[in-house]
Write an enzyme that holds these catalytic residues in place. Structure first.
Site, PDB file in Angstrom:
ATOM      1  N   SER A 130      -9.665  -1.107   7.011  1.00  0.00           N
ATOM      2  CA  SER A 130      -9.122  -0.923   5.664  1.00  0.00           C
ATOM      3  C   SER A 130      -8.359  -2.092   5.068  1.00  0.00           C
ATOM      4  O   SER A 130      -8.000  -2.035   3.891  1.00  0.00           O
ATOM      5  CB  SER A 130      -8.228   0.306   5.628  1.00  0.00           C
ATOM      6  OG  SER A 130      -9.017   1.457   5.537  1.00  0.00           O
ATOM      7  N   SER A 136      -9.641   1.272   2.801  1.00  0.00           N
ATOM      8  CA  SER A 136      -8.800   2.063   1.937  1.00  0.00           C
ATOM      9  C   SER A 136      -7.706   1.277   1.213  1.00  0.00           C
ATOM     10  O   SER A 136      -7.109   1.794   0.270  1.00  0.00           O
ATOM     11  CB  SER A 136      -8.131   3.174   2.750  1.00  0.00           C
ATOM     12  OG  SER A 136      -7.299   2.627   3.755  1.00  0.00           O
ATOM     13  N   LYS A 158       0.857  -1.184   0.000  1.00  0.00           N
ATOM     14  CA  LYS A 158       0.000   0.000   0.000  1.00  0.00           C
ATOM     15  C   LYS A 158       0.896   1.238   0.000  1.00  0.00           C
ATOM     16  O   LYS A 158       1.939   1.252   0.674  1.00  0.00           O
ATOM     17  CB  LYS A 158      -0.874  -0.033   1.253  1.00  0.00           C
ATOM     18  CG  LYS A 158      -1.972   1.008   1.334  1.00  0.00           C
ATOM     19  CD  LYS A 158      -2.808   0.777   2.602  1.00  0.00           C
ATOM     20  CE  LYS A 158      -3.980   1.711   2.725  1.00  0.00           C
ATOM     21  NZ  LYS A 158      -4.814   1.402   3.914  1.00  0.00           N
TER      22      LYS A 158
HETATM   23  N1  GLN Z   1     -13.001   3.594   6.373  1.00  0.00           N
HETATM   24  C1  GLN Z   1     -12.451   3.981   7.634  1.00  0.00           C
HETATM   25  C2  GLN Z   1     -12.047   5.432   7.575  1.00  0.00           C
HETATM   26  O1  GLN Z   1     -12.282   6.032   6.578  1.00  0.00           O
HETATM   27  C3  GLN Z   1     -11.270   3.113   7.957  1.00  0.00           C
HETATM   28  C4  GLN Z   1     -10.064   3.492   7.210  1.00  0.00           C
HETATM   29  C5  GLN Z   1      -8.879   2.647   7.553  1.00  0.00           C
HETATM   30  O2  GLN Z   1      -8.983   1.601   8.177  1.00  0.00           O
HETATM   31  N2  GLN Z   1      -7.722   3.151   7.201  1.00  0.00           N
HETATM   32  O3  GLN Z   1     -11.500   5.977   8.482  1.00  0.00           O
END
Ligand code: GLN
Length: 491
Positions: free
Chosen positions: A179, A155, A80
């Site tokens: 994510s 994400s 990532k």
């Molecule tokens: N979707 C969640 C957020 O927007 C989790 C994101 C993540 O785990 N990085 O914060």
């Protein structure tokens, strides 16, 4: 197996050691796959052709010299793009870091290199890992290899799409609120959020430091174990790194679930979950019961407030962490008459709308006069959630739920309504708040042929029992369906 890009890590490692193919050939197979799939998916922001080629050649000489550093030797891996890689552009999918080439490798990255992994490229994400669909990337969205009209989740959507499509054998992501697990669920693969502190965060560009955790996205549970073994374990460079010994996740994989207590969390099943998702989850629970587990209903009353508390704590930490992007030290700089004007113009242009929203929310939640009402209250909720989990683990060895309330949704469906996007993570956020491990395993498909993920949560350092249950779920589900775009055929 007709195409090397479709092998599991275990299968590829066996083939490499038996001399059936070389690491260079394995890398070529992944390149061929990416050449077909990338035009549609956009899983990658950067493919490091030269670096990967050098690593594959080095892996082949290590194999010839029988100089074996472990399970990822010669395996093509995607990272990532919030994991810093020496000399390779690392953007967090943000304009503010466009062109940033870090001067060092994060700990997970250097352990991968030491383990002989072939780092193939950097994957797309929601900007600074804020989002659940990979649509918040400044460089355009990633699409789902099962249906390119749909999101891959987020994400870590680029990492999930790459593994599902075969343009990486395994990938790493970060999980702050879901994510890793949510995109793994939406792309039909395995995703693990380890216990907080088990994988070093050194060199992971911080979003919310008390929640962030690096973990793997893989096609099998055993691959996830191998992926964790290589990057996990104590690191003095991360003050929150767990100092004890790394748990043995491997020896229980064949042990089955006889005698284990499986807790079905009332608040995370049923209401608000798509019927097709819930049906696949229920069937999986029934399978575990047939395999000898005891199913017990459990309640986590405070998780009703988890999402609200998360959207105070995560933005509060993000507002502090992202203060470092000031136009002076990294990436983008816009002109201003004064230093303050330079900083505000740079940040105004450099951050996208969701990141800006989080910084404003977090700054507000931390401001004098509101701190206790918002941030303090959210921390108290966090304590209640931790207590609820502790009570539940008195009654059950692991807890289960859907990973995500729905399967992959169409691009654009939730971009206008942040709250509907935030709700994608109701089932995953609780384990981040408690710091406990959780895994998503694919168990079936819905009426549109889209994959459903099953979440298994365990107490801190409970990875051994979590992996043991995950392996049984994987055997029972026999999930062999592959993404439509997982092919090297052109057209
Ligand atoms: N979707 C969640 C957020 O927007 C989790 C994101 C993540 O785990 N990085 O914060």
């Amino acid at each position: 197996m007709s195409d090397l890009a479709d092998l599991s890590v275990g299968g590829a490692a066996a083939g490499l050691r038996a001399g059936e193919f070389t690491a260079v050939e394995l890398l070529e197979a992944v390149h061929r796959r990416a050449a077909v799939t990338e035009a549609e998916l956009h899983a990658y922001l950067t493919i490091d052709r030269d670096g990967a080629a050098r690593a594959a050649v080095a892996a082949d000489s290590a194999l010839r010299a029988a100089d074996d550093p472990g399970p990822l030797l010669g395996i093509p891996v995607a990272l990532k793009d919030n994991m810093v890689t020496r000399g390779v552009e690392t953007t967090c999918s943000s304009k503010i870091l466009s062109g940033y080439r870090p001067p060092y490798d994060g700990t997970a990255v250097s352990r991968l290199r030491a383990g002989g992994a072939v780092i193939f490229g950097k994957t797309n994400l929601d900007e600074f890992a804020m989002g659940s669909s990979t649509e918040n990337s400044a460089y355009g969205p990633t699409r789902n290899p099962w249906d390119p009209e749909r999101v891959p989740g987020g994400s870590s959507g680029g990492s999930a799409a790459a593994v599902a499509a075969g343009s990486a054998m395994i990938a790493y992501g970060s999980d702050t609120g879901g994510s890793i697990r949510q995109p793994a669920a939406l792309c039909g693969i395995v995703g693990v959020k380890p216990t907080y502190g088990l994988v070093s965060r050194y060199g992971l560009i911080a979003f919310a430091s008390s929640l962030d955790q690096i973990g793997p996205l893989t096609r099998t549970v055993e691959d996830a174990v191998a992926a964790l073994e290589v990057v996990g374990g104590h690191d003095p460079a991360d003050s929150t790194s767990y100092p004890g010994s790394f748990p043995d996740m491997r020896s229980g994989l064949e042990a089955g679930v006889s005698g284990l207590r499986i807790g079905v969390v009332a608040e995370l099943n049923g209401a608000g979950i798509d019927p097709a998702v819930q049906a696949a989850v229920d069937e999986t629970v029934a399978g575990l019961e047939r395999a000898g587990a005891t199913v017990v209903p459990v309640s986590l009353p405070s998780v009703a407030y988890a999402l609200s508390a998360y959207y105070l704590i995560a933005p509060a930490e993000c507002s502090a962490n992202l203060a470092r992007f000031d136009g002076v030290r990294y990436g983008l700089r816009r002109h201003g008459e004064t230093v303050e004007e330079m900083m505000s113009t740079t940040r105004g242009e450099g951050f996208g709308p969701e990141v800006t929203r989080r910084i404003l929310l977090g700054t507000y939640a931390l401001s004098a006069g509101y701190y206790d009402a918002f941030y303090g209250q959210a921390q108290r909720v966090r304590t209640l959630i931790i207590q609820d989990f502790a009570d539940a683990y008195e009654q059950a060895d692991v807890l289960v739920s859907p990973t995500s309330p729905t399967t992959a949704f169409p691009l654009g469906a939730r971009t206008e309504d942040p709250l509907s996007m935030y709700l994608s993570d109701v089932c995953t956020i609780p384990s981040n708040m408690s710091g406990d491990p959780a895994i998503s395993v694919p168990v079936g498909v819905d009426e549109n042929g889209l994959p459903v993920g099953f979440q298994i949560m365990a107490p801190a350092l409970g990875e051994p029992v979590m992996m043991r249950v995950a392996a049984e779920v994987e055997r029972q589900a026999g999930f062999t369906a592959r993404a439509r775009l997982a092919t090297s055929e052109v057209g």
